[in-house]
Motif scaffolding. Structure first.
Motif, PDB file in Angstrom:
ATOM      1  N   LEU A  12      31.008  68.862  48.291  1.00 20.73           N
ATOM      2  CA  LEU A  12      30.216  69.010  47.061  1.00 20.73           C
ATOM      3  C   LEU A  12      30.862  69.996  46.091  1.00 20.73           C
ATOM      4  CD1 LEU A  12      26.533  69.032  48.351  1.00 20.73           C
ATOM      5  CD2 LEU A  12      27.666  67.280  46.988  1.00 20.73           C
ATOM      6  N   ILE A  13      31.259  71.133  46.599  1.00 26.53           N
ATOM      7  CA  ILE A  13      31.872  72.151  45.735  1.00 26.53           C
ATOM      8  C   ILE A  13      33.197  71.633  45.176  1.00 26.53           C
ATOM      9  CG2 ILE A  13      32.828  74.488  45.668  1.00 26.53           C
ATOM     10  CD1 ILE A  13      30.772  75.174  47.911  1.00 26.53           C
ATOM     11  N   GLU A  14      33.976  70.958  46.010  1.00 24.20           N
ATOM     12  CA  GLU A  14      35.247  70.389  45.559  1.00 24.20           C
ATOM     13  C   GLU A  14      35.001  69.324  44.498  1.00 24.20           C
ATOM     14  OE1 GLU A  14      38.548  67.589  45.374  1.00 24.20           O
ATOM     15  OE2 GLU A  14      36.621  67.137  46.308  1.00 24.20           O
ATOM     16  N   GLY A  15      33.959  68.526  44.675  1.00 26.36           N
ATOM     17  CA  GLY A  15      33.611  67.510  43.676  1.00 26.36           C
ATOM     18  C   GLY A  15      33.232  68.130  42.344  1.00 26.36           C
ATOM     19  N   VAL A  16      32.467  69.218  42.385  1.00 24.32           N
ATOM     20  CA  VAL A  16      32.095  69.924  41.158  1.00 24.32           C
ATOM     21  C   VAL A  16      33.340  70.520  40.496  1.00 24.32           C
ATOM     22  CG1 VAL A  16      30.829  71.913  40.241  1.00 24.32           C
ATOM     23  CG2 VAL A  16      29.726  70.376  41.877  1.00 24.32           C
ATOM     24  N   SER A  17      34.217  71.126  41.288  1.00 25.52           N
ATOM     25  CA  SER A  17      35.431  71.727  40.716  1.00 25.52           C
ATOM     26  C   SER A  17      36.313  70.659  40.067  1.00 25.52           C
ATOM     27  CB  SER A  17      36.224  72.501  41.779  1.00 25.52           C
ATOM     28  OG  SER A  17      36.939  71.644  42.636  1.00 25.52           O
ATOM     29  N   TYR A  18      36.347  69.480  40.650  1.00 27.18           N
ATOM     30  CA  TYR A  18      37.126  68.371  40.083  1.00 27.18           C
ATOM     31  C   TYR A  18      36.540  67.931  38.739  1.00 27.18           C
ATOM     32  CZ  TYR A  18      39.752  63.945  40.094  1.00 27.18           C
ATOM     33  OH  TYR A  18      40.576  62.898  39.785  1.00 27.18           O
ATOM     34  N   LEU A  19      35.214  67.847  38.671  1.00 27.92           N
ATOM     35  CA  LEU A  19      34.563  67.468  37.415  1.00 27.92           C
ATOM     36  C   LEU A  19      34.810  68.520  36.334  1.00 27.92           C
ATOM     37  CD1 LEU A  19      31.163  66.038  38.675  1.00 27.92           C
ATOM     38  CD2 LEU A  19      33.177  64.770  37.915  1.00 27.92           C
ATOM     39  N   ILE A  20      34.737  69.790  36.699  1.00 29.50           N
ATOM     40  CA  ILE A  20      35.013  70.864  35.740  1.00 29.50           C
ATOM     41  C   ILE A  20      36.444  70.767  35.249  1.00 29.50           C
ATOM     42  CG2 ILE A  20      35.293  73.381  35.501  1.00 29.50           C
ATOM     43  CD1 ILE A  20      32.842  73.647  37.395  1.00 29.50           C
ATOM     44  N   LEU A  21      37.360  70.527  36.177  1.00 31.43           N
ATOM     45  CA  LEU A  21      38.767  70.402  35.809  1.00 31.43           C
ATOM     46  C   LEU A  21      38.984  69.220  34.863  1.00 31.43           C
ATOM     47  CD1 LEU A  21      41.560  71.659  36.358  1.00 31.43           C
ATOM     48  CD2 LEU A  21      41.776  70.113  38.299  1.00 31.43           C
ATOM     49  N   LEU A  22      38.408  68.074  35.201  1.00 29.94           N
ATOM     50  CA  LEU A  22      38.623  66.870  34.386  1.00 29.94           C
ATOM     51  C   LEU A  22      37.911  66.901  33.040  1.00 29.94           C
ATOM     52  CD1 LEU A  22      38.342  63.902  36.919  1.00 29.94           C
ATOM     53  CD2 LEU A  22      40.388  64.753  35.794  1.00 29.94           C
ATOM     54  N   PHE A  23      36.657  67.327  33.044  1.00 28.40           N
ATOM     55  CA  PHE A  23      35.832  67.160  31.840  1.00 28.40           C
ATOM     56  C   PHE A  23      35.637  68.421  30.999  1.00 28.40           C
ATOM     57  CE2 PHE A  23      34.356  63.684  34.689  1.00 28.40           C
ATOM     58  CZ  PHE A  23      34.849  62.640  33.920  1.00 28.40           C
ATOM     59  N   ILE A  24      36.053  69.566  31.518  1.00 27.43           N
ATOM     60  CA  ILE A  24      35.963  70.790  30.722  1.00 27.43           C
ATOM     61  C   ILE A  24      37.348  71.405  30.509  1.00 27.43           C
ATOM     62  CG2 ILE A  24      35.014  73.143  30.613  1.00 27.43           C
ATOM     63  CD1 ILE A  24      32.580  72.073  32.173  1.00 27.43           C
ATOM     64  N   ALA A  25      38.040  71.705  31.605  1.00 24.90           N
ATOM     65  CA  ALA A  25      39.314  72.412  31.494  1.00 24.90           C
ATOM     66  C   ALA A  25      40.397  71.570  30.809  1.00 24.90           C
ATOM     67  CB  ALA A  25      39.784  72.857  32.877  1.00 24.90           C
ATOM     68  N   MET A  26      40.512  70.308  31.188  1.00 23.38           N
ATOM     69  CA  MET A  26      41.553  69.459  30.586  1.00 23.38           C
ATOM     70  C   MET A  26      41.323  69.248  29.083  1.00 23.38           C
ATOM     71  SD  MET A  26      43.723  68.831  33.004  1.00 23.38           S
ATOM     72  CE  MET A  26      44.597  67.302  32.846  1.00 23.38           C
ATOM     73  N   PRO A  27      40.109  68.940  28.634  1.00 24.44           N
ATOM     74  CA  PRO A  27      39.905  68.851  27.181  1.00 24.44           C
ATOM     75  C   PRO A  27      40.188  70.173  26.457  1.00 24.44           C
ATOM     76  CG  PRO A  27      38.123  67.743  28.312  1.00 24.44           C
ATOM     77  CD  PRO A  27      38.926  68.462  29.361  1.00 24.44           C
ATOM     78  N   LEU A  28      39.822  71.302  27.082  1.00 25.13           N
ATOM     79  CA  LEU A  28      40.136  72.581  26.451  1.00 25.13           C
ATOM     80  C   LEU A  28      41.642  72.753  26.275  1.00 25.13           C
ATOM     81  CD1 LEU A  28      37.611  75.016  28.182  1.00 25.13           C
ATOM     82  CD2 LEU A  28      37.659  74.344  25.773  1.00 25.13           C
ATOM     83  N   LYS A  29      42.390  72.320  27.273  1.00 26.35           N
ATOM     84  CA  LYS A  29      43.847  72.463  27.200  1.00 26.35           C
ATOM     85  C   LYS A  29      44.448  71.511  26.169  1.00 26.35           C
ATOM     86  CE  LYS A  29      48.099  72.232  29.840  1.00 26.35           C
ATOM     87  NZ  LYS A  29      48.710  72.147  31.166  1.00 26.35           N
ATOM     88  N   TYR A  30      44.092  70.245  26.236  1.00 25.74           N
ATOM     89  CA  TYR A  30      44.781  69.248  25.423  1.00 25.74           C
ATOM     90  C   TYR A  30      44.165  69.018  24.051  1.00 25.74           C
ATOM     91  CZ  TYR A  30      47.526  68.447  29.542  1.00 25.74           C
ATOM     92  OH  TYR A  30      48.369  68.626  30.600  1.00 25.74           O
ATOM     93  N   ILE A  31      42.918  69.366  23.850  1.00 27.86           N
ATOM     94  CA  ILE A  31      42.305  69.192  22.533  1.00 27.86           C
ATOM     95  C   ILE A  31      42.313  70.505  21.751  1.00 27.86           C
ATOM     96  CG2 ILE A  31      40.176  68.595  21.295  1.00 27.86           C
ATOM     97  CD1 ILE A  31      39.533  66.674  23.652  1.00 27.86           C
ATOM     98  N   PHE A  32      41.974  71.610  22.449  1.00 24.11           N
ATOM     99  CA  PHE A  32      41.834  72.892  21.768  1.00 24.11           C
ATOM    100  C   PHE A  32      42.970  73.869  22.054  1.00 24.11           C
ATOM    101  CE2 PHE A  32      37.515  71.188  22.358  1.00 24.11           C
ATOM    102  CZ  PHE A  32      37.155  71.071  21.015  1.00 24.11           C
ATOM    103  N   ASP A  33      43.977  73.417  22.807  1.00 27.71           N
ATOM    104  CA  ASP A  33      45.154  74.230  23.120  1.00 27.71           C
ATOM    105  C   ASP A  33      44.779  75.551  23.820  1.00 27.71           C
ATOM    106  OD1 ASP A  33      47.932  74.487  23.209  1.00 27.71           O
ATOM    107  OD2 ASP A  33      47.966  75.715  21.390  1.00 27.71           O
TER     108      ASP A  33
END
Length: 107
Positions: A12-33
């Motif tokens: 469960l925790i790994e699944g949540v971390s994956y969602l955070i990585l995909l849907f929060i961290a990655m957009p922050l990196k690639y959209i907002f630099d």
């Protein structure tokens, strides 16, 4: 049941971390630099994924899961939202078994 409970929690925790990585961290990196969230959540997710694999192997050995089941759980771990469904199924399957075990022990 301790290995299974640990496996379910880490899944469960790994699944949540994956969602955070995909849907929060990655957009922050690639959209907002802003690359820092990917760095930190990437590390967190990596450690959790290693723990997930180790506990998957331990649970598979203890509960005599088939290779097919192990492969399904592994593949499901990289598909967003699927780990939550599998955790629910494990809870139904092994929750019923632990309830039966308790009722047998009481008689």
């Amino acid at each position: 049941m301790m290995i299974l409970n640990s496996y379910r929690k880490v899944a469960l925790i790994e699944g949540v971390s994956y969602l955070i990585l995909l849907f929060i961290a990655m957009p922050l990196k690639y959209i907002f630099d802003i690359p820092e969230p990917v760095k930190y959540f990437g590390w967190i997710h990596g450690v959790l994924f290693i723990a997930f694999i180790a506990l998957l192997l331990l649970a598979a050995i203890k509960y005599k899961w088939t290779l097919k089941r192990m492969i399904i759980y592994f593949i499901a771990s990289v598909i967003p939202f699927v780990p939550f469904y599998l955790e629910k199924e494990l809870k139904k399957e092994y929750g019923a078994l632990s309830d039966n075990k308790l009722s047998v022990e009481k008689s």
